[in-house]
Design a protein around this motif. Structure first.
Motif, short mmCIF file in Angstrom:
data_model
loop_
_atom_site.label_atom_id
_atom_site.label_comp_id
_atom_site.label_asym_id
_atom_site.label_seq_id
_atom_site.Cartn_x
_atom_site.Cartn_y
_atom_site.Cartn_z
N MET A 54 -1.49 -15.27 -1.36
CA MET A 54 -2.13 -13.96 -1.22
C MET A 54 -1.16 -12.84 -1.56
SD MET A 54 -4.42 -14.43 2.22
CE MET A 54 -4.79 -12.70 2.31
N MET A 55 0.05 -12.94 -1.07
CA MET A 55 1.04 -11.89 -1.33
C MET A 55 1.33 -11.81 -2.83
SD MET A 55 3.62 -12.07 1.94
CE MET A 55 3.61 -13.83 2.28
N GLU A 56 1.41 -12.96 -3.47
CA GLU A 56 1.70 -12.99 -4.91
C GLU A 56 0.51 -12.44 -5.71
OE1 GLU A 56 3.81 -16.11 -7.88
OE2 GLU A 56 2.12 -16.91 -6.75
N GLN A 57 -0.68 -12.90 -5.41
CA GLN A 57 -1.85 -12.51 -6.20
C GLN A 57 -2.39 -11.14 -5.84
OE1 GLN A 57 -4.79 -15.64 -5.91
NE2 GLN A 57 -3.40 -17.16 -6.76
N ASN A 58 -2.46 -10.81 -4.57
CA ASN A 58 -3.11 -9.58 -4.14
C ASN A 58 -2.16 -8.41 -3.96
OD1 ASN A 58 -5.36 -11.20 -4.04
ND2 ASN A 58 -5.37 -11.37 -1.81
N MET A 59 -0.87 -8.68 -3.81
CA MET A 59 0.09 -7.61 -3.55
C MET A 59 1.21 -7.58 -4.58
SD MET A 59 0.25 -8.40 0.48
CE MET A 59 -1.24 -9.13 1.11
N SER A 60 1.04 -8.35 -5.65
CA SER A 60 2.03 -8.41 -6.73
C SER A 60 3.43 -8.75 -6.24
CB SER A 60 2.06 -7.09 -7.51
OG SER A 60 0.79 -6.79 -8.01
N ALA A 61 3.51 -9.50 -5.16
CA ALA A 61 4.82 -9.91 -4.63
C ALA A 61 5.47 -10.90 -5.58
CB ALA A 61 4.67 -10.52 -3.24
N GLU A 62 6.78 -10.77 -5.71
CA GLU A 62 7.57 -11.70 -6.50
C GLU A 62 8.06 -12.79 -5.55
OE1 GLU A 62 11.58 -11.75 -9.32
OE2 GLU A 62 11.04 -9.93 -8.23
N VAL A 82 0.83 -1.21 0.00
CA VAL A 82 0.00 0.00 0.00
C VAL A 82 0.86 1.26 0.00
CG1 VAL A 82 -1.99 -1.15 1.05
CG2 VAL A 82 -0.39 0.11 2.51
N ARG A 83 2.15 1.12 0.32
CA ARG A 83 3.07 2.26 0.27
C ARG A 83 3.85 2.28 -1.04
NH1 ARG A 83 2.21 0.88 5.42
NH2 ARG A 83 2.20 2.52 7.01
N HIS A 84 3.47 1.40 -1.98
CA HIS A 84 4.05 1.34 -3.32
C HIS A 84 5.49 0.86 -3.37
CE1 HIS A 84 0.41 3.21 -4.80
NE2 HIS A 84 0.55 4.14 -3.86
N PHE A 85 5.88 0.02 -2.41
CA PHE A 85 7.19 -0.61 -2.47
C PHE A 85 7.03 -1.97 -3.13
CE2 PHE A 85 7.71 2.08 1.39
CZ PHE A 85 8.76 2.87 0.92
N PRO A 86 7.76 -2.26 -4.19
CA PRO A 86 7.71 -3.60 -4.79
C PRO A 86 8.23 -4.64 -3.80
CG PRO A 86 8.68 -2.01 -6.30
CD PRO A 86 8.58 -1.34 -4.96
N VAL A 87 7.46 -5.69 -3.59
CA VAL A 87 7.75 -6.70 -2.57
C VAL A 87 8.29 -7.98 -3.20
CG1 VAL A 87 6.73 -8.15 -0.77
CG2 VAL A 87 5.99 -5.77 -1.03
#
Length: 183
Positions: A166-174, A140-145
């Motif tokens: 969830m992190m991968e799908q909902n937060m675009s985490a790699e 939500v702070r726009h840091f790529p995770v």
């Protein structure tokens, strides 16, 4: 003080642990599996100028504790072998937290805004709790995770896997291996 921009910020979350708590028996096998890849990532991070290593650890309700007190307690705890390979070195960036997210009531967001990393690597414990909530707050702070699957530990394997999805799908985490985090 001038803070140089970094390519990558690697967060070590809640690894200074005494393993003297109700979930320790469930958590410990997962931590045993991540210590070696995490220790290598920490060592590699220390050797690079374009990587910022940041330790964020729960203060376990002791608001008088310095970070060094938390480290000392962990080293004197039930499983010092899980702590020793990743102990922060003198002069390392450290901060304490009071709840699940490494951002909650800490200066982490300010520090990351100063460092301007291209990505934030989240490591440590617990995948389905502190890692998940920190990932959401980073997103939500726009840091790529980035989440190295082999450098995060869970209490419940199913919930840990669900949190990673969830992190991968909902937060675009790699989701990658720890060995690939600094490439």
């Amino acid at each position: 003080m001038h803070v140089a921009m970094s390519n990558t910020a690697v967060l070590i979350i809640d690894m200074m642990n005494t393993y003297d708590h109700p979930d320790a028996e469930k958590l410990t096998p997962s931590v045993e599996a991540i210590v070696d890849p995490l220790a290598k990532l920490v060592a590699d991070s220390r050797s690079r100028d374009d990587v910022d290593l940041i330790y964020v650890n729960d203060n376990y309700g002791d608001f008088s504790a310095e970070f060094s007190d938390i480290v000392r307690s962990a080293l004197n705890g039930e499983r010092p072998d899980l702590v020793e390979p990743i102990v922060p070195q003198h002069g390392c960036r450290v901060m304490t937290k009071v709840r699940h997210s490494a951002f909650y009531a800490t200066s982490l967001a300010y520090l990351l805004n100063q460092l301007k990393p291209e990505r934030v690597v989240l490591t440590g414990q617990v995948t389905e709790q502190c890692i998940l909530y920190t990932a959401l707050d980073a997103y939500v702070r726009h840091f790529p995770v980035v989440i190295p699957r082999d450098a995060v530990a869970h209490i419940d394997a199913e919930l840990g896997d669900a949190a990673l999805r969830m992190m991968e799908q909902n937060m675009s985490a790699e989701l990658i291996a720890a060995a690939d985090c600094l490439h």
